[in-house]
Every structure is written in C-alpha cells, then in structure tokens.
Design a protein around this motif. Sequence first.
Motif, short mmCIF file in Angstrom:
data_model
loop_
_atom_site.label_atom_id
_atom_site.label_comp_id
_atom_site.label_asym_id
_atom_site.label_seq_id
_atom_site.Cartn_x
_atom_site.Cartn_y
_atom_site.Cartn_z
N ASP A 104 0.85 -1.32 0.07
CA ASP A 104 -0.02 0.14 0.01
C ASP A 104 0.75 1.36 0.00
N ILE A 105 1.88 1.32 0.86
CA ILE A 105 2.97 2.34 0.96
C ILE A 105 3.60 2.73 -0.33
N LEU A 106 4.15 1.41 -0.96
CA LEU A 106 4.83 1.59 -2.33
C LEU A 106 4.17 1.72 -3.47
N ASP A 107 2.83 1.32 -3.34
CA ASP A 107 1.94 1.69 -4.57
C ASP A 107 1.54 2.96 -4.43
N THR A 108 1.18 3.86 -3.27
CA THR A 108 0.72 4.89 -3.30
C THR A 108 1.64 6.17 -3.11
N GLY B 80 9.22 -9.36 -8.18
CA GLY B 80 9.41 -8.95 -9.67
C GLY B 80 8.93 -7.38 -9.55
N LYS B 81 7.69 -7.35 -9.18
CA LYS B 81 7.08 -5.90 -9.31
C LYS B 81 7.91 -4.78 -8.49
N TYR B 82 8.43 -5.19 -7.28
CA TYR B 82 9.26 -4.10 -6.96
C TYR B 82 10.84 -4.03 -6.96
N LEU B 83 11.30 -5.15 -7.50
CA LEU B 83 12.66 -5.21 -7.88
C LEU B 83 13.27 -3.99 -8.43
N PRO B 84 12.79 -3.31 -9.54
CA PRO B 84 13.25 -2.07 -9.96
C PRO B 84 13.11 -1.04 -8.88
N GLU C 211 17.30 -10.42 -6.38
CA GLU C 211 17.59 -10.93 -7.70
C GLU C 211 17.76 -12.59 -7.78
N ASP C 212 18.71 -13.01 -6.76
CA ASP C 212 19.10 -14.44 -6.69
C ASP C 212 17.54 -15.35 -6.38
N ARG C 213 17.03 -14.59 -5.33
CA ARG C 213 15.58 -15.27 -5.07
C ARG C 213 14.79 -15.27 -6.35
N VAL C 214 14.58 -14.27 -6.97
CA VAL C 214 13.68 -14.21 -8.28
C VAL C 214 14.10 -15.31 -9.20
#
Length: 159
Positions: free
Chosen positions: A44-48, A77-81, A101-104
């Motif tokens: 919610d924080i990151l999206d807003t 994947g969504k928040y990695l960038p 990155e490794d986990r993904v």
Amino acid sequence: MAREDQAVRYEYIMAWQTGNSSAADSLLKRMQYIDSVNLRQVTDILDTRGWVGRDVVGDACEAFWLIIQHAGLEAQGKYLPLFREAVARGELQAGAVAMMEDRVAVFEGRPQKYGSQVQRGEDGTYTPFELLDAVKVDEWRAEVGMQPLAEYLKEMSSR
C-alpha cells in the motif's frame, strides 16, 4: 514490521532446529499471517507513495525490502526495479537487492548470480542453488558488498 518479521522467523527456526514440530507448525502459521499483514501494508505504501527514503523514515526504509523479500515472486518482481533505484541513490544496500535478484532467479528456475539462495543437505551443510558462473560469483559478490561464497556457506552451515 521488520522486528515482527524477524522475531517470528527466529522462533520458527529455533523450534524447527530443536525438533519441536508442533511449535514449528504453529509458528509457521503465525509467520504466514504476519507476512500477509506486512505485505498489505508495505505494498500500500509503495503503490501510493513509491519509495519512501531515509530522509523520511531513516533506516526503516529497509523494512520495505525485507517484507517484499519474504513475499511471493509476483511482488518481488514488481518491486525489484524500485529497490534497484534505491540502491543507486544509496538508500538500500546493494547486497540486499542482489539477494532478491537471486531469489527471483531461483523461483523462476534460472541460475542465480550471487549464490545467496542455498539449500541444506542431510549432513547439515549448505550449498547454493545453481550458479550463473561459479568462477565469477565471488567477484560479483564483492561488487555488492557480500562476503566470499565459501565464507557465507560456512557461516550458514555452523548455525
């Protein structure tokens, strides 16, 4: 959120290592609940608001990475960038993003670059999941401030 995330994981690991399966099962359910609540709050924080940096929340911004690190592949994947941008601004450690990155990569069935994702053998020692390049792994780890892979594996195996 970060304290809660880590506390329940520590309790779970201790119960699991001591063979207390009923406690471990109960703690796993609690951990999953905590993860779901934390994930809703962080996304919610990151999206807003996007990345909320050290200038606003201090070191607490590292909790964003921690919560997403324990989320599913879609959130990672969504928040990695966003996390990569935070590293570029000096607001998040490069080793943290390397771990994600490794986990993904491992979740997607690809070789990992930094060797941070490991599996425990029956003998109690840890080995990394498939590596992108075993010769270059320590060079890449050094670039992001991670210790050599052999030291990391030794530490993991001694816990």
